[in-house]
Design a protein around this motif. Structure first.
Motif, PDB file in Angstrom:
ATOM      1  N   GLU A   8      -6.941  24.067  -0.265  1.00  0.00           N
ATOM      2  CA  GLU A   8      -6.917  23.534  -1.630  1.00  0.00           C
ATOM      3  C   GLU A   8      -6.933  24.691  -2.616  1.00  0.00           C
ATOM      4  O   GLU A   8      -7.945  25.366  -2.777  1.00  0.00           O
ATOM      5  CB  GLU A   8      -8.132  22.629  -1.849  1.00  0.00           C
ATOM      6  CG  GLU A   8      -8.177  22.084  -3.269  1.00  0.00           C
ATOM      7  CD  GLU A   8      -9.210  20.973  -3.459  1.00  0.00           C
ATOM      8  OE1 GLU A   8      -9.550  20.298  -2.472  1.00  0.00           O
ATOM      9  OE2 GLU A   8      -9.652  20.796  -4.603  1.00  0.00           O
ATOM     10  N   GLU A  65      -4.954  19.813  -6.425  1.00  0.00           N
ATOM     11  CA  GLU A  65      -5.772  19.066  -7.381  1.00  0.00           C
ATOM     12  C   GLU A  65      -5.207  19.259  -8.784  1.00  0.00           C
ATOM     13  O   GLU A  65      -4.933  20.382  -9.209  1.00  0.00           O
ATOM     14  CB  GLU A  65      -7.220  19.562  -7.316  1.00  0.00           C
ATOM     15  CG  GLU A  65      -8.106  18.862  -8.337  1.00  0.00           C
ATOM     16  CD  GLU A  65      -9.584  19.218  -8.226  1.00  0.00           C
ATOM     17  OE1 GLU A  65     -10.104  19.286  -7.106  1.00  0.00           O
ATOM     18  OE2 GLU A  65     -10.199  19.436  -9.272  1.00  0.00           O
ATOM     19  N   HIS A  93      -7.093  21.790 -10.909  1.00  0.00           N
ATOM     20  CA  HIS A  93      -6.909  23.179 -10.503  1.00  0.00           C
ATOM     21  C   HIS A  93      -5.524  23.685 -10.916  1.00  0.00           C
ATOM     22  O   HIS A  93      -5.371  24.855 -11.280  1.00  0.00           O
ATOM     23  CB  HIS A  93      -7.112  23.308  -8.999  1.00  0.00           C
ATOM     24  CG  HIS A  93      -8.459  22.860  -8.536  1.00  0.00           C
ATOM     25  ND1 HIS A  93      -8.839  22.834  -7.215  1.00  0.00           N
ATOM     26  CD2 HIS A  93      -9.539  22.415  -9.227  1.00  0.00           C
ATOM     27  CE1 HIS A  93     -10.079  22.388  -7.123  1.00  0.00           C
ATOM     28  NE2 HIS A  93     -10.521  22.118  -8.330  1.00  0.00           N
ATOM     29  N   ASP A 132      -5.704  15.879  -4.704  1.00  0.00           N
ATOM     30  CA  ASP A 132      -6.955  15.469  -5.328  1.00  0.00           C
ATOM     31  C   ASP A 132      -6.587  14.985  -6.722  1.00  0.00           C
ATOM     32  O   ASP A 132      -6.169  15.770  -7.579  1.00  0.00           O
ATOM     33  CB  ASP A 132      -7.935  16.647  -5.424  1.00  0.00           C
ATOM     34  CG  ASP A 132      -8.761  16.810  -4.157  1.00  0.00           C
ATOM     35  OD1 ASP A 132      -8.468  16.157  -3.150  1.00  0.00           O
ATOM     36  OD2 ASP A 132      -9.699  17.618  -4.179  1.00  0.00           O
ATOM     37  N   ASP A 177     -11.279  13.339  -6.251  1.00  0.00           N
ATOM     38  CA  ASP A 177     -12.295  14.404  -6.303  1.00  0.00           C
ATOM     39  C   ASP A 177     -12.841  14.438  -7.737  1.00  0.00           C
ATOM     40  O   ASP A 177     -12.791  15.459  -8.426  1.00  0.00           O
ATOM     41  CB  ASP A 177     -11.639  15.727  -5.906  1.00  0.00           C
ATOM     42  CG  ASP A 177     -12.646  16.855  -5.775  1.00  0.00           C
ATOM     43  OD1 ASP A 177     -13.849  16.585  -5.931  1.00  0.00           O
ATOM     44  OD2 ASP A 177     -12.231  18.001  -5.527  1.00  0.00           O
TER      45      ASP A 177
END
Ligand code: CO
Ligand code: CO
Ligand code: CO
Ligand code: CO
Ligand code: CO
Ligand code: CO
Ligand code: CO
Ligand code: CO
Lengths: 434, 434, 434, 434
Positions: D230, D266, D269, D294, D337
């Protein structure tokens, strides 16, 4: 005497060429520049919270520091105070700052908190006398406890407003008793997470009233320190009401407080708001509300409040240059609202970080003094605006109308020619002194 | 009739299910919501500069658009105006906006500029009458010419101040003559590149005087539109004085202008300043200075002013929700201060971009109306603050002292319990309507 | 001899205490540190484009500089070259860099461009011989002309790919003929504005092929300079394919080019990508692709490419520290891809900016040398990892399995205790030398 | 049966017009689009950590949530699991994800941790069978405990490397036993705080070896799920090694892992790294390493990882559009998440947040399907590149040399004319479907 700093001697000034990592290379407290001792110019303060209360956590990990005073009893709070004053003595630190929550354990509600605070104030007062360290400012922590999660003064629940007000009273009393030079308000939860549940006008009215109560109380008890607001744009909330110096000025003006409250400017908060540190200081000076500084930097590549010790001399120089142009500190000073990196576990790290920070500031102040005494920068600045120093120009500034301007432009006629702003040349001049 | 838009028919409303790329799917000008036609709610305006004057350049490349009216003669300026009104007719656009420099060629100094401007104002006035498009606002371009490189009102050279003032007079005259609903000031060069050559206090005084001259002139000539300042934090300068709504409010208060001047808020500028668009609108409303909007978005991954057409419905909905809560536009409106991407070369791109932007706004306004008419959000907001609506709480807000608060907290005693802020539930409610 | 720099004498080294704004205080070309002359360490280069071709425009305003060589004829191009070499002589500059579009006027299509380029290459070649300035690198401008608006190598139109390839050939020929030490590719338009019209896989394949053609051609003609890619994350496009060092490494690996191409790292581009300059240099070194640097900084409060001359000594020191640890430059050097602020109108500004930048770099290099020669930092770094220098640890690194690790952890058992990272103490050490 | 969610019934699909805040308006698990049930397209997962383990703290305040299962015993861990599966049942959630530290109390060193983990795996396995919820992925928390403060695989202490490796083994075993579809590695502390104490090359070698051990072990035990990395650019460290998709690709290539490991992307991110979410997905697809997502957003005005539930439909649509173009999920899925805002105290907030997030995703997926089935966007994209689909162009791409390109350009001659990129028109098309 705790043994936390065992083996670390009081820090001495050893001059710029020394290689001793635990000596001052630039900070000679008694050295006089521009008619004042360095100590009196810089007015350094240690922040109790970062240095003694922070456990080393971040949003992705817990405690890394293992301090013998961690815990929630009065006994441990006193041990913490002992170690704190041991550090002040080692550093020759003239000032410290605190929140109520840093120095006393959480009590049982308001009454318990207050009792704990009062006992610790007495304990600390005695230490101050013994060691000679003074209080730069006190403040109330109105952001850590869950009761404040939706704001203190700006909470939708009037009970929280009252609880916060009562708490501020106890902290102002403590600050007054300890002879604090200032009282600071940082609105950690005065802001919002979402506009969808927020009434900006109501919360502004609440905050305005709250600050007026603070000012009224200050006068009632005869506290002659300065009331300071510390701007910050965001974190912990999505949007903090005391965003930056310009926003705070508008707030003060709106609530009739512009002659009563000044600002405590933090480098890291300036950066988060999209400004340079020197911008915020210069603006506060121009607006007449410059008070004090938190001298801790943010990492330029991180988008959150990293609260690091200062280490870039040229940048710090520009900050002190603006401060000196403003006449230097009066009640304010240089607070290290800075925390060790969470991997800096050793007691020596705590000392070294302050030594390094104080040295960066001392060198920067001396550079700023040299720039001022040289005078080239200020002479060039004045020359750049000298066209405005004639009677005609002053008349233009004070009485002109658009029609009058048009007449002038047509009649003379005016066809203005640009002149070099000389930015690189000015930056080179700065580099002669840093 | 130019043939620039040859083959493009006037845009019609065809309903939400249509697949015609050159039809409105949501903007039905005559549809009535909350008692007003959509056209009267939204008050759309085309920006002359981006749509007709911008050549497609960026800092790394030159002109990409090849428009038949590019050039520097009066004849071409008139062709440009012809095409502009052809576009207004195609779109059914109720308003437009302009800078002097957009509609007239650069003349020989001030006199030449003014003569060109006046001739073009007459030309455009006739077209307005013919087509029925009105003027949302006019403004002066005080940032492109090199004479303004160091500021207009805030220039260190008083001659530039005078030249700028004279120019603003001509633009206010033009706006007044064309029946403009507002007059806007955006301080493109009112800011600084380096503090090293800047005197913030002087420049603030200059800008304050300049704005007062504008307001005085407005009253003298009987212009009853609104004077607007458009905040922007940076670009082109490193730091613009009209940073954001809060900063502008402080400026207005400082110079006694808070009842005379309102703000024109641009989404992209809000983003650059670290705020959401809806924040800036809600804040301006709370401070009583909301005026108008520039409905163009910035790319969230780019750090400069991208001025793109709006395309995110849910975001635009939140903006109109705040505007409706403020009572909707009075003299203000929705200006597309938006430019085509420089690769969007075709005339059809220009039409499609406006059609898409207008549709996004129309849908968003209707969503905002539905949210307001549903009432759940406002009911929940009111409930959240309802503790403040008792007599006791009002007394607390209006007359309390810190001592009084402490007494209450001790006596009742007060131990406030937090209540859910319900953010996710509120966001879900919004999603029912967008 | 033009009279552009009339009255400005060749810049001399006068030592750190000098106040002469047009003297070097730190750059003494012949001073030897770590066995090399400063000139040979630093390998300074002037960028033709910013210094001689840029008119001072930005997205909100046009030309501010009025240079006698502005215009589009061969005669003016030669005057520009004359002035350039006059500046190189004044500065004692060992190198320069250019794009084709900087040194030749735009011709009539490819043939015209090439003819103009070849004539100017001869003209410049003669000047290089006379003045002694060498070519650090050449490059092709594949981003300013509208034909490249949607990319050069990555254009959806294969004709643009071919045109760009042909142009690169002519620029490699020119660079080769002038004895350039490197050839640079910066993908100004190799990226996208919107994913909606972009095929990432296709464009990656095109760019990979293009770079392979460049490498093959280099070998065919016997050019023994280094091929360099200059990473940049965005601007002018929303997303540039050569985002940062890590991205370029992945690209090179994907196309089998990791032994053929290195990177030219620009401070400002590092910042835009969210990295520090020293990070990008250290990473490129670790990956074996460090080549050269563009030593121009971005303003930390601006979100676009400001290309300013360096002025922060401590930051520049960290960059040269990484370069020295990498063994110093081989074919690479220190290019000032820096432009004057657009208000810096005077010829003296151009000279002073370079003098200041060169001095900052020279002082920084000497500080970095002192840090290396002192050795404390490197000793502490080595100690921190010394646990990995045992046979057991090497075995762990080379042959371990998860099962084997579990066994070790259970059997010994392993319960690792953290050790201080000493960040503040390391930062203090750096501050002894800057 | 705990009473935590007392009064909350299983969530039902009630169609887009429903006003029931605890019903799905778009997520009808059994609805079939593009030949698959929505549940099988979206593969939603709840994240154990945010939903059940996070206490509501942030850097400026402690716990706000008061969950009956908070504490450090096996009994409370089981209560937590009970409530988790009650929530999965209420939501009809097909998957969940966990770290070891979420589901078991911290034990006494490695052995204690493992024993606790194994007992909880059995407990949870039984619940999975009963409720029917499956495991999307498991992972090891290698960032919260102080032993990892300087990295896990990249720690300067080989004992930490071993401890981390052993821990990953236990978590892979747990994931395998519970039938997990993937195993994820997020390198929370794999990065650095300061380059001054960091050896990038050593740490890269350590991380490369670590990931190879993971892959080898996977094959040894016959785990046929996907190994996922990730990416995240920063936070908690100043610079994380798994910066973004492009960086991870380079890392995989460097260590021969590009066919073994994919990425879990994600949204938050991606934003922190300066990319849009859809960019990261499209890039991973183009590079052949797309795995899972995510689905939690970051606030655009905050510079840290806010991990909020998704709520912007048009943005989420663009993400699923790229996923569908990549063929949809195989082992991957949509993990939330996402954490509640810390003021969202009520059990109902936890349910509503997931309901809202799932609905946003379901609607977005259906919009993306409609865009694909309409086909206009993909047709226009193909047309834009159609010039490359001729034999000549393919030859150009595969075999051309710079010389050959030059010949073509001269001979035909080639003078490429730009074509509109149609960005606004494409954005309008998207808006027909969202
Ligand atoms: Co801070
Ligand atoms: Co602070
Ligand atoms: Co804008
Ligand atoms: Co605007
Ligand atoms: Co650059
Ligand atoms: Co560059
Ligand atoms: Co996250
Ligand atoms: Co995640």
């Amino acid at each position: 005497m705790s043994d936390f700093f065992k083996g670390i001697e009081p820090i001495r000034y050893e001059g710029p060429d020394g290689a001793n990592p635990l000596a001052y290379r630039h900070y000679n407290a008694d050295e006089v520049v521009m008619g004042k001792r360095l100590e009196d110019h810089l007015r350094f303060a240690v922040a109790w919270w970062h240095s003694f209360a922070w456990p080393g956590g971040d949003p992705f990990g817990g405690q890394t520091f293992e301090r013998p005073w961690f815990g929630d009893t009065m006994e441990l709070a006193k041990l913490k105070a002992d170690v704190a004053f041991e550090m002040f003595a080692i550093l020759g630190q003239p000032f410290f700052c605190f929140h109520d929550a840093d120095i006393r354990p959480e009590g049982d509600g308001f009454a318990g908190n207050t009792a704990n605070l009062e006992e610790m104030v007495d304990y600390i007062g005695a230490k101050m006398e013994a060691v000679g360290t003074k209080l730069l400012w006190g403040t109330a922590n109105l952001f850590s406890h869950r009761r404040y999660m939706a704001g203190a003064a700006t909470n939708p629940d009037p009970d929280v407003f009252a609880f916060a007000a009562a708490t501020v009273k106890t902290c102002m009393d403590a600050t007054h008793k300890l002879g604090g030079a200032n009282y600071v308000l940082w609105g950690g939860r005065e802001g919002y997470e979402t506009l969808l549940n927020t009434d900006l006008a109501r919360e502004d009215a609440q905050l305005g009233r709250f600050m007026n109560m603070v000012v009224e109380y200050k006068h009632r008890i005869g506290f002659d320190g300065t009331i300071l607001i510390e701007p910050k744009p965001q974190e912990p909330t999505k949007h903090q009401y005391d965003y930056d110096v310009a926003t705070v000025f508008g707030f003060l003006k709106r609530h009739g407080l512009e002659d009563e409250i000044k600002v405590n400017i933090e480098q890291g908060h300036a950066i988060l708001a999209g400004h340079s540190f020197e911008h915020e200081i210069a603006l506060a000076t121009a607006l007449g509300i410059f008070g004090s500084i938190d001298m801790n930097r943010n990492d330029y590549q991180s988008g959150w409040d990293t609260d690091q010790f200062p280490n870039n001399g040229p940048e710090v120089t520009l900050a002190y240059y603006e401060i000196l142009k403003a006449g230097g500190f009066t009640t304010g000073g240089t607070n290290f609202d800075a925390k060790l990196r969470r991997q800096s576990l050793d007691p020596e790290d705590l000392i070294a970080a302050h030594v390094g920070g104080m040295d960066v500031c001392a060198k920067a102040l001396k550079s700023a003094v040299a720039m001022l005494e040289d005078g080239t920068l200020e002479r060039l600045r004045a020359e750049r605006y000298s066209g405005w120093d004639t009677d005609d120009s002053r008349a233009l500034l004070n009485h002109a109308t658009l029609e009058h301007c048009e007449e002038c432009v047509r009649d003379r006629p005016i066809d203005p020619q640009p002149r070099s702003g000389r930015q690189e040349r000015l930056e080179n001049i700065v580099n002669r002194f840093v």
